[in-house]
Design a protein around this motif. Structure first.
Motif, PDB file in Angstrom:
ATOM      1  N   PRO A  87      -2.734 -14.262   2.632  1.00 31.41           N
ATOM      2  CA  PRO A  87      -2.411 -15.634   2.782  1.00 31.41           C
ATOM      3  C   PRO A  87      -1.905 -16.397   1.785  1.00 31.41           C
ATOM      4  CG  PRO A  87      -4.383 -14.715   3.986  1.00 31.41           C
ATOM      5  CD  PRO A  87      -3.908 -13.862   3.015  1.00 31.41           C
ATOM      6  N   GLY A  88      -1.342 -17.314   2.021  1.00 32.18           N
ATOM      7  CA  GLY A  88      -0.625 -18.083   0.726  1.00 32.18           C
ATOM      8  C   GLY A  88       0.649 -17.598   0.602  1.00 32.18           C
ATOM      9  N   GLY A  89       1.083 -16.307   1.057  1.00 34.37           N
ATOM     10  CA  GLY A  89       2.428 -15.874   0.603  1.00 34.37           C
ATOM     11  C   GLY A  89       2.592 -15.148  -0.526  1.00 34.37           C
ATOM     12  N   ARG A  90       1.190 -14.556  -0.995  1.00 37.59           N
ATOM     13  CA  ARG A  90       1.118 -13.797  -2.128  1.00 37.59           C
ATOM     14  C   ARG A  90       1.587 -12.306  -2.065  1.00 37.59           C
ATOM     15  NH1 ARG A  90      -3.461 -11.621  -5.246  1.00 37.59           N
ATOM     16  NH2 ARG A  90      -4.640 -11.801  -3.323  1.00 37.59           N
ATOM     17  N   PRO A  91       2.665 -11.888  -2.279  1.00 42.92           N
ATOM     18  CA  PRO A  91       2.778 -10.496  -1.942  1.00 42.92           C
ATOM     19  C   PRO A  91       2.056  -9.513  -2.756  1.00 42.92           C
ATOM     20  CG  PRO A  91       4.808 -11.243  -3.144  1.00 42.92           C
ATOM     21  CD  PRO A  91       3.707 -12.503  -2.931  1.00 42.92           C
ATOM     22  N   VAL A  92       1.524  -8.489  -2.150  1.00 46.90           N
ATOM     23  CA  VAL A  92       0.648  -7.365  -3.008  1.00 46.90           C
ATOM     24  C   VAL A  92       1.552  -6.090  -3.142  1.00 46.90           C
ATOM     25  CG1 VAL A  92      -1.417  -6.126  -3.074  1.00 46.90           C
ATOM     26  CG2 VAL A  92      -1.490  -8.585  -2.421  1.00 46.90           C
ATOM     27  N   LEU A  93       1.812  -5.814  -1.980  1.00 53.34           N
ATOM     28  CA  LEU A  93       2.835  -4.259  -1.877  1.00 53.34           C
ATOM     29  C   LEU A  93       4.100  -4.736  -1.389  1.00 53.34           C
ATOM     30  CD1 LEU A  93       0.118  -1.892  -0.304  1.00 53.34           C
ATOM     31  CD2 LEU A  93       1.017  -2.126  -2.633  1.00 53.34           C
ATOM     32  N   ARG A  94       5.078  -4.174  -1.706  1.00 56.19           N
ATOM     33  CA  ARG A  94       6.654  -4.397  -1.264  1.00 56.19           C
ATOM     34  C   ARG A  94       7.164  -3.350  -1.376  1.00 56.19           C
ATOM     35  NH1 ARG A  94       7.953  -8.509  -6.031  1.00 56.19           N
ATOM     36  NH2 ARG A  94       5.929  -9.352  -6.049  1.00 56.19           N
ATOM     37  N   GLY A  95       7.154  -2.431  -0.131  1.00 55.67           N
ATOM     38  CA  GLY A  95       8.007  -1.105   0.179  1.00 55.67           C
ATOM     39  C   GLY A  95       7.461   0.130  -0.526  1.00 55.67           C
ATOM     40  N   ALA A  96       5.996   0.064  -0.609  1.00 57.88           N
ATOM     41  CA  ALA A  96       5.441   1.259  -1.030  1.00 57.88           C
ATOM     42  C   ALA A  96       5.594   2.263  -0.239  1.00 57.88           C
ATOM     43  CB  ALA A  96       3.830   0.836  -1.262  1.00 57.88           C
ATOM     44  N   SER A  97       5.815   3.460  -1.075  1.00 59.34           N
ATOM     45  CA  SER A  97       5.690   4.820  -0.244  1.00 59.34           C
ATOM     46  C   SER A  97       5.362   6.108  -1.001  1.00 59.34           C
ATOM     47  CB  SER A  97       7.430   5.038  -0.207  1.00 59.34           C
ATOM     48  OG  SER A  97       8.191   4.137   0.712  1.00 59.34           O
ATOM     49  N   ILE A  98       4.664   6.721  -0.216  1.00 61.82           N
ATOM     50  CA  ILE A  98       3.989   7.766  -0.761  1.00 61.82           C
ATOM     51  C   ILE A  98       3.870   8.950   0.414  1.00 61.82           C
ATOM     52  CG2 ILE A  98       1.553   8.631  -1.807  1.00 61.82           C
ATOM     53  CD1 ILE A  98       0.884   5.903  -2.376  1.00 61.82           C
ATOM     54  N   GLU A 146      -2.670  -2.149 -13.572  1.00 64.81           N
ATOM     55  CA  GLU A 146      -3.351  -3.430 -13.975  1.00 64.81           C
ATOM     56  C   GLU A 146      -4.299  -3.938 -12.799  1.00 64.81           C
ATOM     57  OE1 GLU A 146      -0.755  -6.003 -15.489  1.00 64.81           O
ATOM     58  OE2 GLU A 146       0.007  -4.970 -16.745  1.00 64.81           O
ATOM     59  N   SER A 147      -5.151  -4.764 -12.992  1.00 67.08           N
ATOM     60  CA  SER A 147      -5.707  -5.345 -12.038  1.00 67.08           C
ATOM     61  C   SER A 147      -4.920  -6.305 -11.369  1.00 67.08           C
ATOM     62  CB  SER A 147      -6.960  -6.270 -12.740  1.00 67.08           C
ATOM     63  OG  SER A 147      -7.861  -7.051 -11.666  1.00 67.08           O
ATOM     64  N   GLY A 148      -5.143  -6.298  -9.873  1.00 70.16           N
ATOM     65  CA  GLY A 148      -4.137  -7.025  -9.135  1.00 70.16           C
ATOM     66  C   GLY A 148      -2.854  -6.506  -8.875  1.00 70.16           C
ATOM     67  N   SER A 149      -2.701  -5.096  -8.978  1.00 65.57           N
ATOM     68  CA  SER A 149      -1.381  -4.687  -8.757  1.00 65.57           C
ATOM     69  C   SER A 149      -1.254  -3.932  -7.555  1.00 65.57           C
ATOM     70  CB  SER A 149      -1.109  -3.394 -10.113  1.00 65.57           C
ATOM     71  OG  SER A 149      -2.121  -2.439  -9.632  1.00 65.57           O
ATOM     72  N   GLY A 150      -2.307  -3.824  -6.622  1.00 65.91           N
ATOM     73  CA  GLY A 150      -2.338  -3.493  -5.363  1.00 65.91           C
ATOM     74  C   GLY A 150      -3.039  -2.247  -5.171  1.00 65.91           C
ATOM     75  N   LYS A 151      -3.709  -1.510  -6.133  1.00 68.26           N
ATOM     76  CA  LYS A 151      -4.312  -0.335  -5.970  1.00 68.26           C
ATOM     77  C   LYS A 151      -5.462  -0.613  -4.573  1.00 68.26           C
ATOM     78  CE  LYS A 151      -6.346  -0.342 -10.021  1.00 68.26           C
ATOM     79  NZ  LYS A 151      -5.759  -1.525 -10.483  1.00 68.26           N
TER      80      LYS A 151
END
Length: 98
Positions: free
Chosen positions: A13-24, A37-42
């Protein structure tokens, strides 16, 4: 495949993208270490693949089941029957004992 994450995106919410096109892609018997890093989406990626949270786009398939096709009850059943989660926080209920 045991787990496929195909171009998954998640925005908070608020438009903060966390993951963009993650593939595994992981096969049975493979392991993976997530670092960053902290906040990288892990933690977000772990919550998504563990069927704890929803994603905006893409697809996650876990043991042959497309998570986007499941409702809350379906995700709960999947976690109950096929997923083991170890939380980084202590999610214990003080009034209960082991």
């Amino acid at each position: 495949m045991l787990l496929t994450v195909d171009t998954v995106s998640k925005t908070y919410p608020g438009g903060r993208p966390v993951l963009r096109g993650a593939s595994i892609t992981l096969d049975r018997g493979q392991s993976l270490a997530l670092t960053g890093e902290s906040g990288s989406g892990k933690s977000t990626l772990l919550n998504l693949t563990g069927a704890l949270d929803g994603f905006d786009s893409g697809e996650i398939t876990l043991d042959g089941v497309a998570l986007s096709q499941l409702d809350d009850a379906g995700r709960a059943a999947l976690r109950r029957d096929r997923v083991a989660l170890v939380f980084q926080q202590y999610n214990l209920i003080p009034a209960l004992s082991v």
